[in-house]
Scaffold this motif. Sequence first.
Motif, PDB file in Angstrom:
ATOM      1  N   PHE A 121       2.843   5.272   1.850  1.00  0.00           N
ATOM      2  CA  PHE A 121       1.838   4.230   2.025  1.00  0.00           C
ATOM      3  C   PHE A 121       1.187   3.950   0.675  1.00  0.00           C
ATOM      4  O   PHE A 121       0.762   4.873  -0.008  1.00  0.00           O
ATOM      5  CB  PHE A 121       0.772   4.665   3.030  1.00  0.00           C
ATOM      6  N   VAL A 122       1.091   2.663   0.312  1.00  0.00           N
ATOM      7  CA  VAL A 122       0.592   2.272  -0.997  1.00  0.00           C
ATOM      8  C   VAL A 122      -0.310   1.058  -0.870  1.00  0.00           C
ATOM      9  O   VAL A 122      -0.051   0.160  -0.071  1.00  0.00           O
ATOM     10  CB  VAL A 122       1.786   1.921  -1.937  1.00  0.00           C
ATOM     11  N   LEU A 123      -1.390   1.036  -1.679  1.00  0.00           N
ATOM     12  CA  LEU A 123      -2.218  -0.155  -1.831  1.00  0.00           C
ATOM     13  C   LEU A 123      -1.990  -0.676  -3.238  1.00  0.00           C
ATOM     14  O   LEU A 123      -2.220   0.031  -4.217  1.00  0.00           O
ATOM     15  CB  LEU A 123      -3.701   0.171  -1.644  1.00  0.00           C
ATOM     16  N   LEU A 124      -1.546  -1.903  -3.342  1.00  0.00           N
ATOM     17  CA  LEU A 124      -1.300  -2.564  -4.621  1.00  0.00           C
ATOM     18  C   LEU A 124      -2.441  -3.557  -4.848  1.00  0.00           C
ATOM     19  O   LEU A 124      -2.717  -4.396  -3.999  1.00  0.00           O
ATOM     20  CB  LEU A 124       0.036  -3.306  -4.571  1.00  0.00           C
ATOM     21  N   VAL A 125      -3.126  -3.436  -5.988  1.00  0.00           N
ATOM     22  CA  VAL A 125      -4.233  -4.336  -6.288  1.00  0.00           C
ATOM     23  C   VAL A 125      -3.661  -5.693  -6.689  1.00  0.00           C
ATOM     24  O   VAL A 125      -2.907  -5.792  -7.652  1.00  0.00           O
ATOM     25  CB  VAL A 125      -5.123  -3.785  -7.419  1.00  0.00           C
ATOM     26  N   MET A 126      -4.024  -6.740  -5.939  1.00  0.00           N
ATOM     27  CA  MET A 126      -3.571  -8.095  -6.255  1.00  0.00           C
ATOM     28  C   MET A 126      -4.644  -8.854  -7.019  1.00  0.00           C
ATOM     29  O   MET A 126      -4.345  -9.574  -7.956  1.00  0.00           O
ATOM     30  CB  MET A 126      -3.198  -8.845  -4.971  1.00  0.00           C
ATOM     31  N   ASP A 127      -5.906  -8.709  -6.594  1.00  0.00           N
ATOM     32  CA  ASP A 127      -7.048  -9.343  -7.260  1.00  0.00           C
ATOM     33  C   ASP A 127      -8.136  -8.300  -7.422  1.00  0.00           C
ATOM     34  O   ASP A 127      -8.446  -7.575  -6.478  1.00  0.00           O
ATOM     35  CB  ASP A 127      -7.609 -10.497  -6.415  1.00  0.00           C
ATOM     36  N   GLY A 128      -8.720  -8.250  -8.610  1.00  0.00           N
ATOM     37  CA  GLY A 128      -9.798  -7.313  -8.870  1.00  0.00           C
ATOM     38  C   GLY A 128      -9.711  -6.800 -10.290  1.00  0.00           C
ATOM     39  O   GLY A 128      -8.855  -7.220 -11.082  1.00  0.00           O
ATOM     40  N   ALA A 129     -10.594  -5.866 -10.618  1.00  0.00           N
ATOM     41  CA  ALA A 129     -10.698  -5.346 -11.983  1.00  0.00           C
ATOM     42  C   ALA A 129      -9.398  -4.684 -12.463  1.00  0.00           C
ATOM     43  O   ALA A 129      -9.072  -4.745 -13.638  1.00  0.00           O
ATOM     44  CB  ALA A 129     -11.859  -4.364 -12.081  1.00  0.00           C
ATOM     45  N   ASP A 130      -8.681  -4.038 -11.575  1.00  0.00           N
ATOM     46  CA  ASP A 130      -7.447  -3.315 -11.935  1.00  0.00           C
ATOM     47  C   ASP A 130      -6.218  -4.051 -11.415  1.00  0.00           C
ATOM     48  O   ASP A 130      -5.334  -3.434 -10.822  1.00  0.00           O
ATOM     49  CB  ASP A 130      -7.461  -1.918 -11.323  1.00  0.00           C
ATOM     50  N   ALA A 131      -6.143  -5.350 -11.608  1.00  0.00           N
ATOM     51  CA  ALA A 131      -5.025  -6.129 -11.064  1.00  0.00           C
ATOM     52  C   ALA A 131      -3.705  -5.476 -11.413  1.00  0.00           C
ATOM     53  O   ALA A 131      -3.482  -5.068 -12.543  1.00  0.00           O
ATOM     54  CB  ALA A 131      -5.073  -7.555 -11.582  1.00  0.00           C
ATOM     55  N   SER A 132      -2.859  -5.321 -10.455  1.00  0.00           N
ATOM     56  CA  SER A 132      -1.524  -4.721 -10.486  1.00  0.00           C
ATOM     57  C   SER A 132      -1.534  -3.196 -10.508  1.00  0.00           C
ATOM     58  O   SER A 132      -0.477  -2.582 -10.611  1.00  0.00           O
ATOM     59  CB  SER A 132      -0.669  -5.265 -11.644  1.00  0.00           C
ATOM     60  N   ALA A 133      -2.702  -2.549 -10.343  1.00  0.00           N
ATOM     61  CA  ALA A 133      -2.738  -1.087 -10.202  1.00  0.00           C
ATOM     62  C   ALA A 133      -2.149  -0.718  -8.840  1.00  0.00           C
ATOM     63  O   ALA A 133      -2.174  -1.505  -7.892  1.00  0.00           O
ATOM     64  CB  ALA A 133      -4.161  -0.574 -10.325  1.00  0.00           C
ATOM     65  N   VAL A 134      -1.627   0.485  -8.733  1.00  0.00           N
ATOM     66  CA  VAL A 134      -1.011   0.964  -7.503  1.00  0.00           C
ATOM     67  C   VAL A 134      -1.713   2.257  -7.085  1.00  0.00           C
ATOM     68  O   VAL A 134      -1.885   3.159  -7.908  1.00  0.00           O
ATOM     69  CB  VAL A 134       0.496   1.233  -7.705  1.00  0.00           C
ATOM     70  N   HIS A 135      -2.130   2.330  -5.827  1.00  0.00           N
ATOM     71  CA  HIS A 135      -2.800   3.515  -5.300  1.00  0.00           C
ATOM     72  C   HIS A 135      -1.986   4.044  -4.117  1.00  0.00           C
ATOM     73  O   HIS A 135      -1.924   3.384  -3.078  1.00  0.00           O
ATOM     74  CB  HIS A 135      -4.219   3.193  -4.832  1.00  0.00           C
ATOM     75  N   ARG A 136      -1.376   5.200  -4.281  1.00  0.00           N
ATOM     76  CA  ARG A 136      -0.629   5.814  -3.183  1.00  0.00           C
ATOM     77  C   ARG A 136      -1.597   6.571  -2.292  1.00  0.00           C
ATOM     78  O   ARG A 136      -2.462   7.297  -2.777  1.00  0.00           O
ATOM     79  CB  ARG A 136       0.438   6.759  -3.725  1.00  0.00           C
ATOM     80  N   ILE A 137      -1.455   6.405  -0.995  1.00  0.00           N
ATOM     81  CA  ILE A 137      -2.297   7.109  -0.028  1.00  0.00           C
ATOM     82  C   ILE A 137      -1.701   8.510   0.129  1.00  0.00           C
ATOM     83  O   ILE A 137      -0.566   8.655   0.586  1.00  0.00           O
ATOM     84  CB  ILE A 137      -2.326   6.369   1.334  1.00  0.00           C
ATOM     85  N   VAL A 138      -2.464   9.532  -0.269  1.00  0.00           N
ATOM     86  CA  VAL A 138      -1.934  10.902  -0.303  1.00  0.00           C
ATOM     87  C   VAL A 138      -2.781  11.882   0.503  1.00  0.00           C
ATOM     88  O   VAL A 138      -2.687  13.090   0.291  1.00  0.00           O
ATOM     89  CB  VAL A 138      -1.794  11.403  -1.760  1.00  0.00           C
ATOM     90  N   ARG A 139      -3.597  11.392   1.429  1.00  0.00           N
ATOM     91  CA  ARG A 139      -4.440  12.248   2.264  1.00  0.00           C
ATOM     92  C   ARG A 139      -4.399  11.741   3.702  1.00  0.00           C
ATOM     93  O   ARG A 139      -4.115  10.584   3.941  1.00  0.00           O
ATOM     94  CB  ARG A 139      -5.905  12.178   1.831  1.00  0.00           C
ATOM     95  N   GLN A 140      -4.773  12.617   4.626  1.00  0.00           N
ATOM     96  CA  GLN A 140      -4.893  12.161   6.012  1.00  0.00           C
ATOM     97  C   GLN A 140      -6.022  11.160   6.144  1.00  0.00           C
ATOM     98  O   GLN A 140      -5.945  10.248   6.958  1.00  0.00           O
ATOM     99  CB  GLN A 140      -5.128  13.340   6.947  1.00  0.00           C
ATOM    100  N   GLU A 141      -7.090  11.329   5.354  1.00  0.00           N
ATOM    101  CA  GLU A 141      -8.183  10.366   5.355  1.00  0.00           C
ATOM    102  C   GLU A 141      -8.578  10.079   3.915  1.00  0.00           C
ATOM    103  O   GLU A 141      -8.921  10.986   3.165  1.00  0.00           O
ATOM    104  CB  GLU A 141      -9.389  10.875   6.137  1.00  0.00           C
ATOM    105  N   THR A 142      -8.513   8.821   3.524  1.00  0.00           N
ATOM    106  CA  THR A 142      -8.884   8.374   2.185  1.00  0.00           C
ATOM    107  C   THR A 142     -10.150   7.539   2.305  1.00  0.00           C
ATOM    108  O   THR A 142     -10.172   6.548   3.029  1.00  0.00           O
ATOM    109  CB  THR A 142      -7.750   7.526   1.561  1.00  0.00           C
ATOM    110  N   VAL A 143     -11.200   7.967   1.599  1.00  0.00           N
ATOM    111  CA  VAL A 143     -12.477   7.250   1.625  1.00  0.00           C
ATOM    112  C   VAL A 143     -12.501   6.259   0.472  1.00  0.00           C
ATOM    113  O   VAL A 143     -12.235   6.610  -0.676  1.00  0.00           O
ATOM    114  CB  VAL A 143     -13.668   8.224   1.527  1.00  0.00           C
TER     115      VAL A 143
END
Length: 136
Positions: free
Chosen positions: A30-52
Amino acid sequence: MVPNDEAMEELSRTADGMRRQPPFGAPYVFVLLVMDGADASAVHRIVRQETVVGRGAENHLAIEDDQVSKVHCKIRVEGPVCTLVDAGSRNGTRINGRRLAANVAQRLRHLDEVDIGSHRFLFLSGRSRAQKKNVA
């Protein structure tokens, strides 16, 4: 060329012969890819059962944005299912343009667009091709 079972077994071992632990969520990613925002094109992989997600370094996914609450939302993973819950944020959380009700889980699907403050993310999910599906 697809690796055979013996080759896959060899790849799953470390140099000292110990069995390598599969990554969180395996075989799902599971991944969140930043499309718009300060870190445009950054990638955040979801690596926990709960991500705050929220404003400030104490969050697992910190977004420095005045429109983001201190604790804005939570992303939860249960096997192949990933859900997002708005934590009662001031400006709300949107999935595909639709504002979520506070404290109600909404399932995330591949290619969903998630708006948190002035940031827009693209949710990506998939299954590793190296893993065999159980056929019943």
